[in-house]
Design an enzyme around this catalytic site. Structure first.
Site, PDB file in Angstrom:
ATOM      1  N   LYS A 179      39.997  29.772  39.537  1.00  0.00           N
ATOM      2  CA  LYS A 179      40.709  29.296  40.875  1.00  0.00           C
ATOM      3  C   LYS A 179      40.015  28.239  41.645  1.00  0.00           C
ATOM      4  CE  LYS A 179      43.824  31.119  42.431  1.00  0.00           C
ATOM      5  NZ  LYS A 179      45.432  31.011  42.258  1.00  0.00           N
ATOM      6  N   THR A 222      42.483  31.868  46.759  1.00  0.00           N
ATOM      7  CA  THR A 222      41.819  32.815  47.013  1.00  0.00           C
ATOM      8  C   THR A 222      40.667  32.698  47.960  1.00  0.00           C
ATOM      9  OG1 THR A 222      40.379  34.858  46.241  1.00  0.00           O
ATOM     10  CG2 THR A 222      40.807  32.899  44.607  1.00  0.00           C
ATOM     11  N   ASP A 223      40.145  33.857  48.621  1.00  0.00           N
ATOM     12  CA  ASP A 223      38.765  33.581  49.313  1.00  0.00           C
ATOM     13  C   ASP A 223      37.726  33.822  48.449  1.00  0.00           C
ATOM     14  OD1 ASP A 223      39.018  36.383  48.766  1.00  0.00           O
ATOM     15  OD2 ASP A 223      38.746  36.922  50.753  1.00  0.00           O
ATOM     16  N   GLU A 224      37.825  34.206  47.019  1.00  0.00           N
ATOM     17  CA  GLU A 224      36.732  34.197  46.112  1.00  0.00           C
ATOM     18  C   GLU A 224      35.967  32.962  45.767  1.00  0.00           C
ATOM     19  OE1 GLU A 224      37.082  37.030  43.148  1.00  0.00           O
ATOM     20  OE2 GLU A 224      38.214  38.654  44.246  1.00  0.00           O
ATOM     21  N   TYR A 258      37.097  34.437  37.103  1.00  0.00           N
ATOM     22  CA  TYR A 258      38.130  34.174  37.640  1.00  0.00           C
ATOM     23  C   TYR A 258      38.170  33.250  38.691  1.00  0.00           C
ATOM     24  CZ  TYR A 258      41.597  35.372  41.673  1.00  0.00           C
ATOM     25  OH  TYR A 258      42.577  35.140  42.510  1.00  0.00           O
TER      26      TYR A 258
HETATM   27  P1  NAD Z   1      49.588  39.289  39.670  1.00  0.00           P
HETATM   28  O1  NAD Z   1      48.496  38.968  38.266  1.00  0.00           O
HETATM   29  O2  NAD Z   1      50.087  40.484  39.980  1.00  0.00           O
HETATM   30  O3  NAD Z   1      50.642  38.116  39.012  1.00  0.00           O
HETATM   31  C1  NAD Z   1      50.569  37.049  38.339  1.00  0.00           C
HETATM   32  C2  NAD Z   1      51.936  36.438  37.832  1.00  0.00           C
HETATM   33  O4  NAD Z   1      51.676  35.137  37.090  1.00  0.00           O
HETATM   34  C3  NAD Z   1      52.597  37.326  36.701  1.00  0.00           C
HETATM   35  O5  NAD Z   1      53.790  37.879  36.907  1.00  0.00           O
HETATM   36  C4  NAD Z   1      52.330  36.821  35.543  1.00  0.00           C
HETATM   37  O6  NAD Z   1      53.464  37.148  34.635  1.00  0.00           O
HETATM   38  C5  NAD Z   1      52.543  35.224  36.114  1.00  0.00           C
HETATM   39  N1  NAD Z   1      51.949  34.415  34.967  1.00  0.00           N
HETATM   40  C6  NAD Z   1      50.688  34.435  34.520  1.00  0.00           C
HETATM   41  N2  NAD Z   1      50.324  33.487  33.825  1.00  0.00           N
HETATM   42  C7  NAD Z   1      51.420  32.638  33.836  1.00  0.00           C
HETATM   43  C8  NAD Z   1      51.640  31.317  33.060  1.00  0.00           C
HETATM   44  N3  NAD Z   1      50.722  30.628  32.247  1.00  0.00           N
HETATM   45  N4  NAD Z   1      52.801  30.999  33.344  1.00  0.00           N
HETATM   46  C9  NAD Z   1      53.803  31.234  34.401  1.00  0.00           C
HETATM   47  N5  NAD Z   1      53.450  32.815  34.732  1.00  0.00           N
HETATM   48  C10 NAD Z   1      52.492  33.187  34.732  1.00  0.00           C
HETATM   49  O7  NAD Z   1      48.862  38.281  40.594  1.00  0.00           O
HETATM   50  P2  NAD Z   1      48.953  38.301  42.145  1.00  0.00           P
HETATM   51  O8  NAD Z   1      48.015  39.225  42.591  1.00  0.00           O
HETATM   52  O9  NAD Z   1      50.240  38.493  42.577  1.00  0.00           O
HETATM   53  O10 NAD Z   1      48.304  36.862  42.694  1.00  0.00           O
HETATM   54  C11 NAD Z   1      49.355  35.794  42.750  1.00  0.00           C
HETATM   55  C12 NAD Z   1      48.432  34.477  43.392  1.00  0.00           C
HETATM   56  O11 NAD Z   1      47.835  34.759  44.482  1.00  0.00           O
HETATM   57  C13 NAD Z   1      47.304  34.133  42.293  1.00  0.00           C
HETATM   58  O12 NAD Z   1      47.270  32.880  42.082  1.00  0.00           O
HETATM   59  C14 NAD Z   1      46.007  34.914  42.691  1.00  0.00           C
HETATM   60  O13 NAD Z   1      44.835  34.008  42.427  1.00  0.00           O
HETATM   61  C15 NAD Z   1      46.343  34.562  44.152  1.00  0.00           C
HETATM   62  N6  NAD Z   1      45.625  35.819  45.262  1.00  0.00           N
HETATM   63  C16 NAD Z   1      45.789  36.956  45.009  1.00  0.00           C
HETATM   64  C17 NAD Z   1      45.285  37.959  45.994  1.00  0.00           C
HETATM   65  C18 NAD Z   1      45.239  39.340  45.519  1.00  0.00           C
HETATM   66  O14 NAD Z   1      44.514  40.085  46.336  1.00  0.00           O
HETATM   67  N7  NAD Z   1      45.975  39.673  44.627  1.00  0.00           N
HETATM   68  C19 NAD Z   1      44.559  37.469  46.820  1.00  0.00           C
HETATM   69  C20 NAD Z   1      44.616  36.028  47.267  1.00  0.00           C
HETATM   70  C21 NAD Z   1      45.428  35.089  46.415  1.00  0.00           C
HETATM   71  O1  DAU Z   2      39.565  38.338  47.499  1.00  0.00           O
HETATM   72  C1  DAU Z   2      41.030  38.175  46.956  1.00  0.00           C
HETATM   73  C2  DAU Z   2      40.744  38.672  45.518  1.00  0.00           C
HETATM   74  O2  DAU Z   2      41.095  40.065  45.417  1.00  0.00           O
HETATM   75  C3  DAU Z   2      41.995  37.846  44.478  1.00  0.00           C
HETATM   76  O3  DAU Z   2      41.808  36.467  44.561  1.00  0.00           O
HETATM   77  C4  DAU Z   2      41.976  38.649  43.276  1.00  0.00           C
HETATM   78  O4  DAU Z   2      43.042  38.042  42.389  1.00  0.00           O
HETATM   79  C5  DAU Z   2      42.475  40.378  43.322  1.00  0.00           C
HETATM   80  O5  DAU Z   2      42.360  40.756  42.261  1.00  0.00           O
HETATM   81  C6  DAU Z   2      41.296  40.785  44.216  1.00  0.00           C
HETATM   82  O6  DAU Z   2      40.000  40.761  43.650  1.00  0.00           O
HETATM   83  P1  DAU Z   2      38.825  41.921  43.738  1.00  0.00           P
HETATM   84  O7  DAU Z   2      37.995  41.795  42.424  1.00  0.00           O
HETATM   85  O8  DAU Z   2      38.392  41.841  45.145  1.00  0.00           O
HETATM   86  O9  DAU Z   2      40.055  43.176  43.710  1.00  0.00           O
HETATM   87  P2  DAU Z   2      39.850  44.436  43.065  1.00  0.00           P
HETATM   88  O10 DAU Z   2      40.994  45.247  43.189  1.00  0.00           O
HETATM   89  O11 DAU Z   2      39.661  44.427  41.375  1.00  0.00           O
HETATM   90  O12 DAU Z   2      38.649  45.134  43.404  1.00  0.00           O
HETATM   91  C7  DAU Z   2      38.317  45.263  44.639  1.00  0.00           C
HETATM   92  C8  DAU Z   2      36.863  45.970  44.983  1.00  0.00           C
HETATM   93  O13 DAU Z   2      36.868  47.177  44.507  1.00  0.00           O
HETATM   94  C9  DAU Z   2      35.757  45.221  44.177  1.00  0.00           C
HETATM   95  O14 DAU Z   2      34.393  45.237  44.949  1.00  0.00           O
HETATM   96  C10 DAU Z   2      35.557  46.037  43.039  1.00  0.00           C
HETATM   97  C11 DAU Z   2      35.878  47.149  43.492  1.00  0.00           C
HETATM   98  N1  DAU Z   2      36.348  48.112  42.342  1.00  0.00           N
HETATM   99  C12 DAU Z   2      37.585  47.916  41.550  1.00  0.00           C
HETATM  100  C13 DAU Z   2      38.155  48.624  40.860  1.00  0.00           C
HETATM  101  C14 DAU Z   2      39.515  48.010  39.934  1.00  0.00           C
HETATM  102  C15 DAU Z   2      35.986  49.348  42.068  1.00  0.00           C
HETATM  103  O15 DAU Z   2      34.854  49.974  42.774  1.00  0.00           O
HETATM  104  N2  DAU Z   2      36.619  50.092  41.209  1.00  0.00           N
HETATM  105  C16 DAU Z   2      37.522  50.064  40.518  1.00  0.00           C
HETATM  106  O16 DAU Z   2      38.008  50.731  39.605  1.00  0.00           O
END
Ligand code: NAD
Ligand code: DAU
Length: 352
Positions: free
Chosen positions: A162, A132-134, A158
């Site tokens: 990562k 992730t970019d975080e 988180y």
């Molecule tokens: P998600 O939470 O929707 O899915 C995570 C999946 O991993 C789930 O199916 C869960 O059951 C499984 N899991 C969790 N713990 C596990 C374990 N110990 N063993 C096996 N499976 C397990 O997450 P996502 O949003 O699909 O993100 C997927 C990946 O991409 C993550 O590594 C996250 O850090 C990364 N990522 C997410 C975003 C985003 O915006 N969502 C952006 C950049 C990177």
């Molecule tokens: O940048 C990549 C990341 O993006 C991934 O690594 C994470 O797995 C993914 O969950 C996401 O993280 P964020 O914290 O940015 O996503 P989230 O949707 O939780 O929140 C997006 C923005 O919106 C953040 O600034 C917090 C804000 N927010 C979120 C929620 C859930 C609100 O203002 N209200 C809300 O109810």
């Protein structure tokens, strides 16, 4: 054959579905099915001989070792993680277990398997770590977007876990020669997104007449990418990336949270108007800020574009329209996630 971890989650499921829609190379999905894992996401693959689902933990070395020996994948694509920042603030333990210990154990099992391959298979093998970019921390308003050289400055439990996993992956390349690739992507959105995250939460709360919670002043900036563009970026890195390298993936879509929420409200006003004729924006409520809330993320994706020729296919306008429409068209998925019924299969299968 490739092994995908976390393939029942949001991005992992989109990746598995896209992959099998485009090629015949089989996938084994390993997923623990935490609250974020949903087998309905993969239901269209029921009966498809190219897909094998295994419920299990990436930290279970015996299971992973057995899967690698049996299926002999040419690559591991590692999505499995605890992914929600707010949950990491409430309880970091699971994040340490999966993101750090889990990735460590997966790397060790992968290394043992890879060490036993012949030279050609060793050279072809890839461990692709999805990150992730975080990990880069928060950007000042006028600062240039994150490049791959940006220092690691994670601010939430988180992102700290990562970052730790990224460092482990890097070390397994430099120390042991495991052919790893790491991708650092910006915020994803699209179909199958679990409604704890901003975009699906706002779409569903709006339709249910609930408040649309905006943390703090809502002027935090995220850089949004349609999930299928993230998947195409990962496929490109898997096929052409240089082992040991990291690649940023992003769509040049910096927007404030408030602008995102207003955009979604305007789309819903047009696609599914409120009965009282008011805008969904009436439901916006400013609530307490997230502790340690990062102010701005922005990804410089020029390396993957320049070196691997990857670009996103969707603009924010086209991607968010598809996303809102998907939630409107998939009432059964929404209902089962909202009621918790998507866990029924698990309860039936694993009832004591
Ligand atoms: P998600 O939470 O929707 O899915 C995570 C999946 O991993 C789930 O199916 C869960 O059951 C499984 N899991 C969790 N713990 C596990 C374990 N110990 N063993 C096996 N499976 C397990 O997450 P996502 O949003 O699909 O993100 C997927 C990946 O991409 C993550 O590594 C996250 O850090 C990364 N990522 C997410 C975003 C985003 O915006 N969502 C952006 C950049 C990177
Ligand atoms: O940048 C990549 C990341 O993006 C991934 O690594 C994470 O797995 C993914 O969950 C996401 O993280 P964020 O914290 O940015 O996503 P989230 O949707 O939780 O929140 C997006 C923005 O919106 C953040 O600034 C917090 C804000 N927010 C979120 C929620 C859930 C609100 O203002 N209200 C809300 O109810």
């Amino acid at each position: 054959m490739i092994l995908v971890t976390g393939g029942a989650g949001f991005i992992g499921a989109n990746f598995v579905l896209d992959w099998l829609a485009q090629r015949d190379e089989p996938i084994v999905t390993l997923d623990k099915l935490t609250y974020a894992g949903n087998l309905q996401n993969l239901a269209s693959l029921d009966g498809d001989a190219r897909h094998t689902f295994v419920r299990g933990d990436i930290a279970d070395t015996a299971l992973v070792t057995q899967l690698l020996a049996r299926h002999r994948p040419r690559a591991i694509v590692h999505f499995a993680a605890e992914s929600h920042v707010d949950r990491s603030i409430d309880g970091p333990g699971d994040f340490l277990h999966t993101n750090v210990v889990g990735t460590f154990r997966l790397l060790e099992a992968a290394r043992a398997y890879w060490s036993g391959l012949d030279a050609a298979a060793q050279a072809a093998f890839r461990f692709l770590h999805v990150s992730t970019d975080e990990v880069y921390g928060s950007l000042a308003p006028q600062a240039p977007a994150f490049t791959e050289q940006h220092p690691y400055q994670p601010n939430s439990p988180y992102s700290a876990t990562k970052a730790a996993s990224d460092h482990l992956v890097r070390a397994w390349f430099h120390t042991y020669g495991l052919p790893v690739l790491t991708t650092n992507c910006s915020n994803n959105y699209g179909p199958l997104h679990f409604p704890e995250k901003l975009i699906p939460l706002v779409i569903l709360n709006a339709l249910e007449g609930k408040p649309l919670p905006i943390y703090g002043d809502g002027l935090q900036i995220r850089d949004w990418l349609y999930v299928r563009d993230h998947c195409s970026g990962i496929r490109r890195v898997l096929e052409a990336g240089t082992p040991g390298e990291t690649y940023n993936i992003g769509g040049h879509n910096e927007m404030t949270n408030l602008a995102i929420v207003r955009h979604i409200c305007a789309l819903l006003d047009a696609l599914r108007p409120r009965h009282d004729g008011q805008s969904y924006a009436e439901q916006i409520r400013f609530v307490a800020d997230r502790p340690g809330h990062d102010r701005r993320y922005a990804i410089d994706a020029s390396k993957i574009q320049r070196e691997l020729g990857w670009q996103p296919a969707e603009t924010f306008d086209s991607g968010i329209r598809k996303t809102v429409q998907w939630y409107l068209d998939n009432a059964a998925w929404v209902e089962s996630v909202r009621t918790g019924a998507y866990r029924d299969w698990l309860r039936r299968q694993y009832a004591p």
